[in-house]
Design an enzyme around this catalytic site. Structure first.
Site, PDB file in Angstrom:
ATOM      1  N   ARG A 214      20.430 -18.933   0.265  1.00  0.00           N
ATOM      2  CA  ARG A 214      19.206 -18.254  -0.180  1.00  0.00           C
ATOM      3  C   ARG A 214      18.984 -18.522  -1.670  1.00  0.00           C
ATOM      4  NH1 ARG A 214      21.284 -11.899  -0.030  1.00  0.00           N
ATOM      5  NH2 ARG A 214      23.278 -12.269  -1.050  1.00  0.00           N
TER       6      ARG A 214
ATOM      7  N   ASN B 105      14.116 -10.721  -3.732  1.00  0.00           N
ATOM      8  CA  ASN B 105      15.369  -9.978  -3.595  1.00  0.00           C
ATOM      9  C   ASN B 105      16.328 -10.448  -4.682  1.00  0.00           C
ATOM     10  OD1 ASN B 105      17.068  -8.150  -1.695  1.00  0.00           O
ATOM     11  ND2 ASN B 105      18.413  -9.852  -2.192  1.00  0.00           N
ATOM     12  N   GLU B 106      16.744  -9.520  -5.536  1.00  0.00           N
ATOM     13  CA  GLU B 106      17.730  -9.835  -6.588  1.00  0.00           C
ATOM     14  C   GLU B 106      17.396 -11.142  -7.301  1.00  0.00           C
ATOM     15  OE1 GLU B 106      21.647  -9.509  -4.863  1.00  0.00           O
ATOM     16  OE2 GLU B 106      21.598  -7.337  -5.088  1.00  0.00           O
TER      17      GLU B 106
ATOM     18  N   GLU C  59      20.076  -0.780  -2.853  1.00  0.00           N
ATOM     19  CA  GLU C  59      21.186  -1.077  -1.943  1.00  0.00           C
ATOM     20  C   GLU C  59      22.401  -0.307  -2.464  1.00  0.00           C
ATOM     21  OE1 GLU C  59      21.859  -5.302  -1.505  1.00  0.00           O
ATOM     22  OE2 GLU C  59      19.727  -5.697  -1.191  1.00  0.00           O
TER      23      GLU C  59
ATOM     24  N   TRP D  46      31.747  -9.789  -0.901  1.00  0.00           N
ATOM     25  CA  TRP D  46      31.562 -10.892  -1.848  1.00  0.00           C
ATOM     26  C   TRP D  46      32.507 -10.893  -3.044  1.00  0.00           C
ATOM     27  CZ3 TRP D  46      30.311  -8.239  -6.191  1.00  0.00           C
ATOM     28  CH2 TRP D  46      29.613  -7.040  -6.050  1.00  0.00           C
TER      29      TRP D  46
ATOM     30  N   GLU E  37      27.309 -12.833   6.184  1.00  0.00           N
ATOM     31  CA  GLU E  37      27.782 -11.477   5.862  1.00  0.00           C
ATOM     32  C   GLU E  37      28.468 -10.783   7.035  1.00  0.00           C
ATOM     33  OE1 GLU E  37      24.622  -9.591   3.606  1.00  0.00           O
ATOM     34  OE2 GLU E  37      25.030 -10.947   1.929  1.00  0.00           O
TER      35      GLU E  37
ATOM     36  N   MET F 201      31.523 -10.336   7.314  1.00  0.00           N
ATOM     37  CA  MET F 201      32.632  -9.508   6.817  1.00  0.00           C
ATOM     38  C   MET F 201      32.157  -8.254   6.071  1.00  0.00           C
ATOM     39  SD  MET F 201      34.944 -11.363   8.061  1.00  0.00           S
ATOM     40  CE  MET F 201      36.487 -10.663   7.493  1.00  0.00           C
ATOM     41  N   HIS F 202      30.857  -8.044   5.999  1.00  0.00           N
ATOM     42  CA  HIS F 202      30.306  -6.884   5.276  1.00  0.00           C
ATOM     43  C   HIS F 202      30.154  -5.706   6.225  1.00  0.00           C
ATOM     44  CE1 HIS F 202      27.819  -4.706   2.418  1.00  0.00           C
ATOM     45  NE2 HIS F 202      27.997  -5.680   1.542  1.00  0.00           N
TER      46      HIS F 202
HETATM   47  C1  GAL Z   1      23.263  -7.901  -2.315  1.00  0.00           C
HETATM   48  C2  GAL Z   1      22.098  -8.587  -1.594  1.00  0.00           C
HETATM   49  C3  GAL Z   1      22.111  -8.285  -0.111  1.00  0.00           C
HETATM   50  C4  GAL Z   1      23.483  -8.502   0.447  1.00  0.00           C
HETATM   51  C5  GAL Z   1      24.455  -7.614  -0.306  1.00  0.00           C
HETATM   52  C6  GAL Z   1      25.872  -7.688   0.226  1.00  0.00           C
HETATM   53  O1  GAL Z   1      23.536  -8.497  -3.535  1.00  0.00           O
HETATM   54  O2  GAL Z   1      20.868  -8.156  -2.127  1.00  0.00           O
HETATM   55  O3  GAL Z   1      21.182  -9.115   0.530  1.00  0.00           O
HETATM   56  O4  GAL Z   1      23.821  -9.833   0.319  1.00  0.00           O
HETATM   57  O5  GAL Z   1      24.469  -8.022  -1.635  1.00  0.00           O
HETATM   58  O6  GAL Z   1      26.706  -6.839  -0.522  1.00  0.00           O
END
Ligand code: GAL
Length: 652
Positions: free
Chosen positions: A111, A149-150, A325, A333, A373, A375-376
């Site tokens: 992304r 986004n970010e 978020e 990450w 993601e 593992m999130h």
């Molecule tokens: C943020 C991001 C999200 C997702 C998240 C995971 O930085 O905006 O899309 O990747 O981290 O922790």
């Protein structure tokens, strides 16, 4: 701005209906409502689902998803999907791809692979923003928008070729007008760097011996910041026109430094940021010891988190902000991604409120079965069972948190030009702008003091009892005037490297402090970058208390200031380490004890009560409530009250 008609904290969730079968949507929406969530954030990465091929739109799934949430009484925060240009678009316009510092073109498959300066991509973003705003901009349950986004996160603010490289000389020409002015500002006499045509100027990467000109780097940072500003502004204009009366915000990141937030946030209604306290400790806080990281491995460090809250509250001059978020389980990450301690999700939510948040959005609803993601975590596990955070959100009552004002009496001055100028030549491997800034921030928080973090220009908007400028290394005429005025009425404490450079990034002809010498009454004698095995001893002239400094020390020649602390050993023995002239002090050495002691004296002079808080226990005030937060896993006793581990307590 909060959720319409809400005068208490709101909570919501980031959801991705496109990741799960449609027959599960209704149950999810039902659970979300039952959990007390009032809104969902949608669609920030959905471009390829909305427009699977060039000009062919599929809105049905998103219409259905929105209808499902709305049927259960949830509101919608909609996003522009521009963080993820689809494969067909990249294939059609390969020139949109960013180029990294090694000169490699980014490939499709993740992304934010775009160059913000690219006109073709800007046009495409305007087009998709128009389409999505036309479709949902007037929808009764769409309450607001998040752009992209970010922006610029994960090193994506800068592109070193293509559109950025082509635009940079033009941007410089508008800034400097003549090449003589640019050559002078960048100090091009050094190493024969003079330019005789604008077209000779490149982005500052891949220079031989890997040392680009620091003024060029500084200007490239400013340029990239402006490109992001322009990029976002196009979307804001479309949304304002097609979706009136809805808010527009953006989800900024932890310790954002890629662009000037004061500029980029200017036309947003409020700012939002993405809070991952555990990831932050593991990833960003390079200066924290292993011992501290272990202690706060499951809660995050209270000051790192609250610093970002205070920063974002200050970006638009003390306005409420959102958490767009909020970590509610383990992230994926950082180098290590421990499970949060029990209670941490509630503690983070309450802490965000205490620092001025009006809304907390948990990331994400259900853990992903797919892709990057996997593992999130989410509030639900991958199989749909409630995860640990779910129960905590269920037991958290946001209606208990009224949206009163945060009214700090101390201001910390922050500025992106200083950050960039500092970090381009930190002169010590273990030091950077945030590290130095955080030494002052933590010292204040350890003393139980609330702070605003603001740009120097915002000083005109509010009268503070004390102003602290931890690392204002870049000084221009305007800031010097603001500070000179302020010094007539308010005590100011400056940290090391203050006013070392001019706006160009060069050192002033008359050296450090040139523009503010009248108020500080000193000149630089020497600076000393300390390796980890070196320390400097400093003694207070009055109390004879000894302090030990690491990392960075500078000594001064007092022209009209009083010397309050002096180096007692080493190459700067006998020279001033801290000085004071009227209301203005300068601390030249990085020593937690020294910084704290100078602050205590100034705070007491300003009539602000200080405490000696135990490690990991913090106070934050909003309205008439003091929120005591215990980030330790174990209970802590303070002033006769026992605070359980990982908890918050409201004192009226
Ligand atoms: C943020 C991001 C999200 C997702 C998240 C995971 O930085 O905006 O899309 O990747 O981290 O922790």
């Amino acid at each position: 701005m909060s959720i319409p008609n809400s005068d208490t904290l709101s909570i919501g969730v980031c959801d991705y209906p496109e990741h799960v079968p449609q027959n599960e949507w209704a149950e999810h929406a039902e659970q979300q409502k039952a959990l007390g969530l009032t809104y969902v954030r949608l669609a920030e990465f959905s471009w390829a689902k909305i427009e699977p091929t060039d000009g062919v739109f599929d809105w049905q799934w998103l219409d259905d998803a929105i209808a499902t949430y709305v049927a259960k009484g949830l509101k919608i925060v909609m996003c522009t999907p521009t963080a993820t240009p689809p494969a067909w678009l990249v294939q059609k316009f390969p020139q949109i791809l960013a180029i990294d510092a090694q000169g490699h073109t980014m490939k499709f498959g993740s992304r934010r692979h775009y160059d913000h300066a690219c006109e073709t991509y800007r046009k495409e973003c305007k087009r998709i923003t128009t389409e999505i705003a036309k479709r949902y901009g007037q929808h009764a349950d769409v309450i607001g928008w998040q752009t992209d986004n970010e922006l610029g996160h994960e090193g994506t603010a800068v592109s070193y070729g293509g559109a950025s490289a082509a635009r940079f000389p033009k941007w410089l020409e508008a800034r400097y007008q003549t090449l003589d002015a640019l050559n002078e500002a960048w100090g091009c006499a050094f190493w024969s760097q003079d330019y005789s045509q604008w077209s000779q100027i490149c982005p500052p990467n891949l220079t031989a011996v890997r040392q680009p000109n620091p003024s060029q780097v500084l200007d490239y940072q400013r340029f990239c910041s402006d490109m992001i500003d322009e990029f976002q502004q196009l979307q804001i204009e479309v949304l304002r026109a097609l979706s009136p009366d809805r808010f527009i915000t953006h989800n900024f990141v932890i310790f954002a430094e890629e662009f000037d937030l004061y500029k980029v946030a200017k036309n947003l209604d409020f700012v939002a940021w993405d809070s991952y306290p555990i990831g932050m400790l593991e990833f960003f806080a390079t200066w924290e010891s292993e011992e501290t990281k272990t202690e706060f491995a499951r809660t995050g460090h209270p000051d790192l988190v609250s610093f970002n809250h205070d920063l974002y509250r200050g970006i638009k001059g003390g306005k409420d902000f959102w958490i767009m978020e909020q970590q509610c389980g383990h992230a994926n990450w950082a180098q290590y991604n421990p499970l949060p301690a029990k209670g941490a999700v509630q503690l983070w939510s309450a802490q965000a409120w205490a620092h001025g948040a009006s809304s907390v959005t948990y990331f994400r609803w259900r853990a992903s079965h797919m892709a990057q993601e996997i593992m999130h975590s989410g509030l639900l596990q991958q199989d749909g069972r409630a995860d640990r955070g779910y129960q905590e959100v269920k037991d958290f009552d946001p209606s208990q948190f009224a949206l009163e004002k945060v009214d700090a009496k101390v201001a910390l001055l922050h500025d992106y030009n200083s950050l960039w100028a500092y970090n381009v030549q930190p002169h010590n491997k273990d030091l950077n702008y945030w590290h130095q800034f955080m030494m002052f921030y933590t010292a204040l928080r350890e003393l139980g003091v609330d702070v605003d973090i603001i740009h120097p220009e915002q000083l005109a908007d509010k009268q503070y009892a004390l102003v602290v400028a931890p690392a204002l290394t870049l000084m221009d005429e305007k800031t010097a005037r603001v500070l000179t005025n302020q010094a007539q009425s308010t005590p100011i404490i400056f940290g090391p490297r203050t006013a070392f450079r001019h706006n160009s990034g060069r050192v002033a002809n008359k050296g450090q402090f040139e523009l503010i010498e009248d108020i500080v009454g000193i000149k630089l004698a020497n600076f000393d970058s300390l390796r980890p095995t070196l320390e400097q001893a400093i003694c207070c002239e009055n109390t004879k208390t000894e302090f030990s400094a690491t990392l960075w020390c500078e000594s001064y020649e007092a022209t009209s200031a009083v010397v309050t602390h002096t180096y007692t050993h080493g190459p700067m023995v006998g020279l001033p380490a801290v000085t004071q002239k009227d209301k203005v002090s300068v601390i030249g050495a990085l020593s937690a004890g020294l910084i704290s002691s100078v602050l205590i004296e100034a705070l007491s002079g300003a009539g602000i009560t200080t405490y000696r808080l135990p490690k990991g226990l913090r106070l934050s005030r909003r309205g008439n409530t003091t929120l005591v937060q215990n980030f330790n896993q174990q209970a802590v006793e303070w002033q006769g009250i026992t605070y359980p581990g990982v908890s918050f307590t409201r004192l009226k």
